[in-house]
Scaffold this active site. Structure first.
Site, PDB file in Angstrom:
ATOM      1  N   ASP A 166      81.747 -17.907 -30.590  1.00 18.52           N
ATOM      2  CA  ASP A 166      81.568 -19.163 -31.322  1.00 18.52           C
ATOM      3  C   ASP A 166      82.928 -19.772 -31.672  1.00 18.52           C
ATOM      4  O   ASP A 166      83.125 -20.981 -31.568  1.00 18.52           O
ATOM      5  CB  ASP A 166      80.749 -18.903 -32.590  1.00 18.52           C
ATOM      6  CG  ASP A 166      79.456 -18.176 -32.273  1.00 18.52           C
ATOM      7  OD1 ASP A 166      78.622 -18.752 -31.562  1.00 18.52           O
ATOM      8  OD2 ASP A 166      79.302 -17.010 -32.683  1.00 18.52           O
ATOM      9  N   HIS A 224      75.695 -15.392 -36.223  1.00 20.79           N
ATOM     10  CA  HIS A 224      75.790 -15.827 -34.819  1.00 20.79           C
ATOM     11  C   HIS A 224      74.412 -16.380 -34.450  1.00 20.79           C
ATOM     12  O   HIS A 224      73.596 -15.718 -33.804  1.00 20.79           O
ATOM     13  CB  HIS A 224      76.179 -14.638 -33.931  1.00 20.79           C
ATOM     14  CG  HIS A 224      76.142 -14.982 -32.466  1.00 20.79           C
ATOM     15  ND1 HIS A 224      76.964 -15.934 -31.893  1.00 20.79           N
ATOM     16  CD2 HIS A 224      75.362 -14.513 -31.455  1.00 20.79           C
ATOM     17  CE1 HIS A 224      76.694 -16.031 -30.606  1.00 20.79           C
ATOM     18  NE2 HIS A 224      75.719 -15.183 -30.316  1.00 20.79           N
TER      19      HIS A 224
END
Ligand code: NAD
Ligand code: LMR
Length: 332
Positions: free
Chosen positions: A159, A187
C-alpha cells in the site's frame, strides 16, 4: 563463513512465491554476504508444482543459496527458522473484500502460530502476507505467546509503494523521491494512506507533498480511494491478485527490517502499543523507524488532523470487528 539464515516461505508453490523466491535467494533482502537456507512449505497437493519451483531455483545457480528444503510437513518447515514469510492462504476473487477470507484462512494462522511457538527460534521475525493480513498476524501472535509480540508484523508496504507511486506519477518524479508516506490501519479498503507528513524531492529540492501537488481535493479524495481499491483493480484486470508487486513489497519490508531505515519511515502492520490512541495489541499499520539491529519503534508525536483522526478510527473499528470474528472462528 556466516551461518546460513533459515528462511521459511509458506505458499511456496503459489504465484507470489514465484515472484519472491529469486530475490530472497539472490541476496537482495538479507544482504549479499548472507547465505540462505530456504524452507518451502505448501500443501501435499502442491508438492509436484513445488518440485518444479525447486528445480528452477537450483538452475538459477545462486551462490548464496546454501540449501532448499521443500516440504508439506509443518514440523519440518517451522523448525529453528530465523524468518517466516507467511504467504500461504487463499486469495480473494473479484467482488470479495479481504475480510471475506477470514473463515477460510484464519485457522491456518492459528496452526502456524502454534508451530512458531514450539518449533521456531525465539528470535524469529514474522511477516504475514496471506489475507486478511493484519488479523491473521494477530491470530498467529496470539497463539505464539513465547515469541516477542513485536516480532509479528503484516505487510502494508504494498500500500505504501502504491501511494508513493501515485504521488510520483502525479508530480513527474520516481517513487524514490517520495518519502514518509504513511499507511494507517488495516490492509483493506478502510486503510488510510496519509501524505500529510510526506515529502517529495523535485530537481534536488525537498518540499512537502501537499505544497508540490497543490490539490488538496485530489489528495483527500481520488488519491486515497485509488490506493484503497488498488488490489481490487488489479484483480479485476488480471483475474488474479497482485503477485509481482506483492513480492517486491515483501522484499522491501524485510530488507528494511534487516538493515534499518536511517533517515525516513516505512509503514508496517505491527502490534499497537497504544500510540495514537489505537487499541493495544491490535496489528495496525503505523509509520516505524527501524535500527540496524532489527528493532523498530512507532514514530511518535505526529500532529493528527480531524480528517486523519476520523479515518484512523474507522480502520481501527474494522480491525476490532475482524479480530473479534477471527477469535470466535478459531475457537469453533
Ligand atoms: P496462490 O493461490 O497463488 O498461492 C497460495 C499458495 O498457498 C498455494 O500454493 C496454496 O497451496 C498454498 N497454501 C494454502 N494453504 C496453505 C497452508 N496451510 N500452508 C502452506 N501453504 C498453503 O495465492 P497468492 O496470489 O500467492 O496469494 C497468497 C495470499 O497473499 C492470499 O491470501 C492473498 O490475498 C495475499 N496477498 C496479500 C498481499 C498483501 O499486501 N498483504 C498482497 C497480495 C496477496
Ligand atoms: C493486494 O492488495 O493486492 C492484495 O491484498 C490482494 C487483494 O486481495 O487485493
Amino acid at each position: 563463513m556466516t551461518e546460513p539464515l533459515r528462511v521459511l516461505v509458506t505458499g511456496a508453490a503459489g504465484q507470489i512465491a514465484y515472484s519472491l523466491l529469486y530475490s530472497v535467494a539472490k541476496g537482495d533482502v538479507f544482504g549479499h554476504n548472507q547465505p540462505i537456507s530456504l524452507v518451502l512449505l505448501d500443501i501435499d497437493f502442491m508438492m509436484g508444482v513445488l518440485q518444479g519451483v525447486v528445480m528452477e531455483l537450483r538452475d538459477c545457480a545462486l551462490p548464496l543459496l546454501h540449501e532448499i528444503i521443500p516440504t508439506a510437513d509443518k514440523n519440518v518447515a517451522f523448525k529453528d527458522i530465523d524468518v517466516a514469510i507467511l504467504v500461504g492462504a487463499m486469495p480473494r476473487r473479484e467482488g470479495m473484500e479481504r475480510k471475506d477470507l477470514l473463515k477460510a484462512n484464519v485457522k491456518i494462522f492459528r496452526e502456524q502460530g502454534e508451530c512458531l511457538n514450539t518449533l521456531a527460534k525465539k528470535s524469529v521475525r514474522v511477516v504475514v502476507v496471506g489475507n486478511p493480513a493484519n488479523t491473521n498476524a494477530y491470530v498467529a501472535k496470539t497463539f505464539a505467546p513465547t515469541i516477542p509480540p513485536e516480532n509479528f508484523t503484516c505487510l502494508t508496504r504494498l500500500d505504501q509503494n502504491r501511494a508513493a507511486a501515485q504521488i510520483a506519477q502525479r508530480v513527474g518524479v520516481t517513487s524514490q523521491d517520495v518519502k514518509n508516506v504513511i499507511i494507517w490501519g488495516n490492509h483493506s479498503s478502510t486503510q488510510f494512506p496519509d501524505v500529510s507528513h510526506a515529502t517529495v524531492t523535485v530537481n534536488g529540492a525537498k518540499s512537502s507533498v501537499k505544497d508540490v501537488v497543490k490539490n488538496d481535493s485530489w489528495l483527500q479524495g481520488d488519491f486515497i480511494s485509488t490506493v484503497q481499491k488498488r488490489g481490487a483493480a488489479v484483480i479485476a484486470a488480471r483475474k488474479l491478485s497482485s503477485a509481482m508487486s506483492a513480492a517486491k513489497a515483501i522484499c522491501d519490508h524485510l530488507r528494511d527490517w534487516w538493515t534499518g531505515t536511517a533517515d525516513h519511515w516505512v509503514s508496517m502492520g505491527v502490534p499497537s502499543d497504544g500510540s495514537y490512541g489505537i487499541e493495544k495489541g491490535l496489528i495496525y499499520s503505523f509509520p516505524v523507524a527501524i535500527k540496524p539491529d532489527h528493532s523498530y519503534s512507532i514514530v511518535q508525536g505526529l500532529p493528527i488532523s480531524d480528517f486523519a483522526r476520523e479515518k484512523m478510527d474507522a480502520t481501527q473499528r474494522e480491525l476490532v470487528e475482524e479480530k473479534n470474528d477471527a477469535m470466535q472462528t478459531v475457537q469453533d
